[in-house]
Design a protein around this motif. Structure first.
Motif, PDB file in Angstrom:
ATOM      1  N   ALA A   1      -2.990  -5.699   5.841  1.00  0.00           N
ATOM      2  CA  ALA A   1      -3.346  -5.081   5.283  1.00  0.00           C
ATOM      3  C   ALA A   1      -3.561  -3.322   5.683  1.00  0.00           C
ATOM      4  CB  ALA A   1      -4.974  -5.210   5.895  1.00  0.00           C
ATOM      5  N   VAL A   2      -3.065  -3.902   7.236  1.00  0.00           N
ATOM      6  CA  VAL A   2      -2.628  -1.898   7.906  1.00  0.00           C
ATOM      7  C   VAL A   2      -1.706  -1.597   7.149  1.00  0.00           C
ATOM      8  CG1 VAL A   2      -1.679  -1.297   9.857  1.00  0.00           C
ATOM      9  CG2 VAL A   2      -3.500  -2.499  10.155  1.00  0.00           C
ATOM     10  N   GLU A   3      -0.261  -2.188   6.635  1.00  0.00           N
ATOM     11  CA  GLU A   3       1.316  -1.991   6.521  1.00  0.00           C
ATOM     12  C   GLU A   3       0.380  -1.631   5.121  1.00  0.00           C
ATOM     13  OE1 GLU A   3       4.272  -4.327   7.181  1.00  0.00           O
ATOM     14  OE2 GLU A   3       5.237  -3.699   5.427  1.00  0.00           O
ATOM     15  N   ASP A   4       0.024  -2.567   4.521  1.00  0.00           N
ATOM     16  CA  ASP A   4      -0.255  -2.270   2.374  1.00  0.00           C
ATOM     17  C   ASP A   4      -0.924  -0.878   2.356  1.00  0.00           C
ATOM     18  OD1 ASP A   4       1.597  -4.325   2.292  1.00  0.00           O
ATOM     19  OD2 ASP A   4      -0.263  -5.375   0.856  1.00  0.00           O
ATOM     20  N   PHE A   5      -1.940  -0.467   3.302  1.00  0.00           N
ATOM     21  CA  PHE A   5      -3.208   0.343   3.066  1.00  0.00           C
ATOM     22  C   PHE A   5      -2.146   1.631   3.390  1.00  0.00           C
ATOM     23  CE2 PHE A   5      -6.601   3.514   4.305  1.00  0.00           C
ATOM     24  CZ  PHE A   5      -7.347   3.074   2.805  1.00  0.00           C
ATOM     25  N   ARG A   6      -1.272   1.826   4.433  1.00  0.00           N
ATOM     26  CA  ARG A   6      -0.848   2.980   5.242  1.00  0.00           C
ATOM     27  C   ARG A   6      -0.109   3.246   3.037  1.00  0.00           C
ATOM     28  NH1 ARG A   6      -1.920   5.954   9.253  1.00  0.00           N
ATOM     29  NH2 ARG A   6       0.295   6.807   9.484  1.00  0.00           N
ATOM     30  N   LYS A   7       0.738   2.173   2.737  1.00  0.00           N
ATOM     31  CA  LYS A   7       1.383   2.488   1.646  1.00  0.00           C
ATOM     32  C   LYS A   7       0.657   3.677   0.757  1.00  0.00           C
ATOM     33  CE  LYS A   7       4.689  -0.824   2.256  1.00  0.00           C
ATOM     34  NZ  LYS A   7       5.884  -2.269   2.557  1.00  0.00           N
ATOM     35  N   LEU A   8      -0.270   2.441   0.868  1.00  0.00           N
ATOM     36  CA  LEU A   8      -1.155   3.144  -0.644  1.00  0.00           C
ATOM     37  C   LEU A   8      -2.450   4.565  -0.262  1.00  0.00           C
ATOM     38  CD1 LEU A   8      -2.950   2.559  -2.975  1.00  0.00           C
ATOM     39  CD2 LEU A   8      -4.974   1.670  -1.452  1.00  0.00           C
ATOM     40  N   ILE A   9      -2.026   4.822   0.889  1.00  0.00           N
ATOM     41  CA  ILE A   9      -2.716   6.292   1.094  1.00  0.00           C
ATOM     42  C   ILE A   9      -1.198   7.544   1.446  1.00  0.00           C
ATOM     43  CG2 ILE A   9      -4.635   5.337   2.597  1.00  0.00           C
ATOM     44  CD1 ILE A   9      -3.765   6.448   4.813  1.00  0.00           C
ATOM     45  N   GLY A  10      -0.256   6.777   1.527  1.00  0.00           N
ATOM     46  CA  GLY A  10       1.082   7.656   1.784  1.00  0.00           C
ATOM     47  C   GLY A  10       1.465   8.484   2.746  1.00  0.00           C
ATOM     48  N   ALA A  11       1.880   9.576   3.042  1.00  0.00           N
ATOM     49  CA  ALA A  11       3.014  10.091   4.498  1.00  0.00           C
ATOM     50  C   ALA A  11       0.971  11.375   4.924  1.00  0.00           C
ATOM     51  CB  ALA A  11       3.519  10.738   4.114  1.00  0.00           C
ATOM     52  N   THR A  12       1.177  11.255   5.638  1.00  0.00           N
ATOM     53  CA  THR A  12       0.201  12.237   6.643  1.00  0.00           C
ATOM     54  C   THR A  12       0.032  13.327   5.856  1.00  0.00           C
ATOM     55  OG1 THR A  12       0.355  11.538   8.849  1.00  0.00           O
ATOM     56  CG2 THR A  12      -0.673  13.255   8.723  1.00  0.00           C
ATOM     57  N   ASN A  13       1.407  14.339   5.919  1.00  0.00           N
ATOM     58  CA  ASN A  13       0.962  15.310   4.746  1.00  0.00           C
ATOM     59  C   ASN A  13       1.168  15.004   3.787  1.00  0.00           C
ATOM     60  OD1 ASN A  13       1.936  17.911   4.183  1.00  0.00           O
ATOM     61  ND2 ASN A  13       3.304  18.571   5.294  1.00  0.00           N
ATOM     62  N   PRO A  14       0.475  15.834   2.474  1.00  0.00           N
ATOM     63  CA  PRO A  14       0.656  15.459   1.282  1.00  0.00           C
ATOM     64  C   PRO A  14       1.773  15.752   1.004  1.00  0.00           C
ATOM     65  CG  PRO A  14      -1.450  17.021   1.595  1.00  0.00           C
ATOM     66  CD  PRO A  14      -0.601  15.988   2.967  1.00  0.00           C
ATOM     67  N   ALA A  15       2.589  16.841   0.493  1.00  0.00           N
ATOM     68  CA  ALA A  15       3.681  17.687   0.699  1.00  0.00           C
ATOM     69  C   ALA A  15       4.848  16.661   0.711  1.00  0.00           C
ATOM     70  CB  ALA A  15       4.203  18.914   1.212  1.00  0.00           C
ATOM     71  N   ASP A  16       5.239  15.101   1.458  1.00  0.00           N
ATOM     72  CA  ASP A  16       6.026  14.437   1.753  1.00  0.00           C
ATOM     73  C   ASP A  16       5.290  13.407   1.300  1.00  0.00           C
ATOM     74  OD1 ASP A  16       7.356  16.442   3.451  1.00  0.00           O
ATOM     75  OD2 ASP A  16       5.918  15.548   5.040  1.00  0.00           O
ATOM     76  N   ALA A  17       4.397  12.879   0.791  1.00  0.00           N
ATOM     77  CA  ALA A  17       3.061  11.375  -0.006  1.00  0.00           C
ATOM     78  C   ALA A  17       4.000  11.199  -1.403  1.00  0.00           C
ATOM     79  CB  ALA A  17       1.843  11.127   0.405  1.00  0.00           C
ATOM     80  N   ALA A  18       4.439  10.092  -1.023  1.00  0.00           N
ATOM     81  CA  ALA A  18       5.014   9.773  -2.850  1.00  0.00           C
ATOM     82  C   ALA A  18       3.795   9.888  -3.603  1.00  0.00           C
ATOM     83  CB  ALA A  18       5.078   8.078  -2.245  1.00  0.00           C
ATOM     84  N   GLU A  19       4.630   9.968  -4.688  1.00  0.00           N
ATOM     85  CA  GLU A  19       4.313  10.046  -5.407  1.00  0.00           C
ATOM     86  C   GLU A  19       3.151   8.641  -6.418  1.00  0.00           C
ATOM     87  OE1 GLU A  19       3.519  12.683  -8.368  1.00  0.00           O
ATOM     88  OE2 GLU A  19       4.811  13.396  -6.915  1.00  0.00           O
ATOM     89  N   GLY A  20       1.905   8.578  -7.118  1.00  0.00           N
ATOM     90  CA  GLY A  20       0.689   7.920  -6.564  1.00  0.00           C
ATOM     91  C   GLY A  20      -0.052   7.302  -5.639  1.00  0.00           C
ATOM     92  N   THR A  21       0.117   7.882  -4.732  1.00  0.00           N
ATOM     93  CA  THR A  21      -0.207   7.370  -3.387  1.00  0.00           C
ATOM     94  C   THR A  21      -1.606   8.212  -3.265  1.00  0.00           C
ATOM     95  OG1 THR A  21       0.802   9.590  -2.097  1.00  0.00           O
ATOM     96  CG2 THR A  21       1.589   6.969  -1.854  1.00  0.00           C
ATOM     97  N   ILE A  22      -2.888   7.641  -3.030  1.00  0.00           N
ATOM     98  CA  ILE A  22      -3.747   8.401  -2.639  1.00  0.00           C
ATOM     99  C   ILE A  22      -3.914  10.469  -1.352  1.00  0.00           C
ATOM    100  CG2 ILE A  22      -6.247   8.427  -1.295  1.00  0.00           C
ATOM    101  CD1 ILE A  22      -6.349   5.512  -1.346  1.00  0.00           C
TER     102      ILE A  22
END
Ligand code: GDP
Length: 140
Positions: free
Chosen positions: A82-103
């Motif tokens: 859960a912890v690792e998969d959820f961090r992937k789903l939400i993306g990086a702290t800064n939305p500018a660095d977050a992957a496409e499709g992440t929350i």
């Protein structure tokens, strides 16, 4: 040892924008089961306690003010890894660095108002879940 639970908050920016439903839908579609959930509003003191690990960081006062500025949803989620998969789903702290499709890429407004919280370790997932909920073993 990896556990199958993590803790999340839908933060004030996402809650006030009316994005809670869409975010919960993404969470469920990614395979997470909600085993405890509540809407609440933190006081500045409670926000300060939750984020105490960050108290030496320059943004701590702003973060506590922001996190107590409006309602949030707190939830405990269950899924394998859960912890690792959820961090992937939400993306990086800064939305500018977050992957496409992440929350965060989809819903975050800034590095601070970044839509959701996700625990960064199994240990913190347990501590943070216990901060909001008791007797969760009786739910789900
Ligand atoms: P997370 O684990 O991805 O949530 O990130 P951190 O644990 O590093 O930071 C906790 C929270 O503090 C983040 O989710 C943001 O809401 C906020 N935050 C992190 N970095 C900054 C920053 O540089 N400036 C401001 N204003 N807020 C930040």
């Amino acid at each position: 040892m990896a556990t199958n639970r993590t803790f999340t908050m839908i933060k004030p920016d996402a809650f006030s924008a009316g994005n809670s439903g869409a975010i919960l839908k993404m969470i469920e579609e990614a395979g997470f089961k909600i085993i405890a959930m509540k809407a609440t509003q933190l006081t500045p003191a409670t926000a300060g306690k939750f984020y105490e690990v960050h108290k030496e960081r320059p943004f701590y006062a702003d973060l506590c003010a922001y996190m107590s500025s409006g309602p949030i949803i707190a939830a405990i989620l269950e899924k394998e890894n859960a912890v690792e998969d959820f961090r992937k789903l939400i993306g990086a702290t800064n939305p500018a660095d977050a992957a496409e499709g992440t929350i965060r890429k989809i819903f975050a407004k800034s590095i601070e108002a970044n839509a959701v919280h996700g625990s960064d370790s199994d240990e913190n997932a347990a501590i943070e879940g216990n901060f909001y909920f008791s007797q969760i073993e009786r739910i789900g």
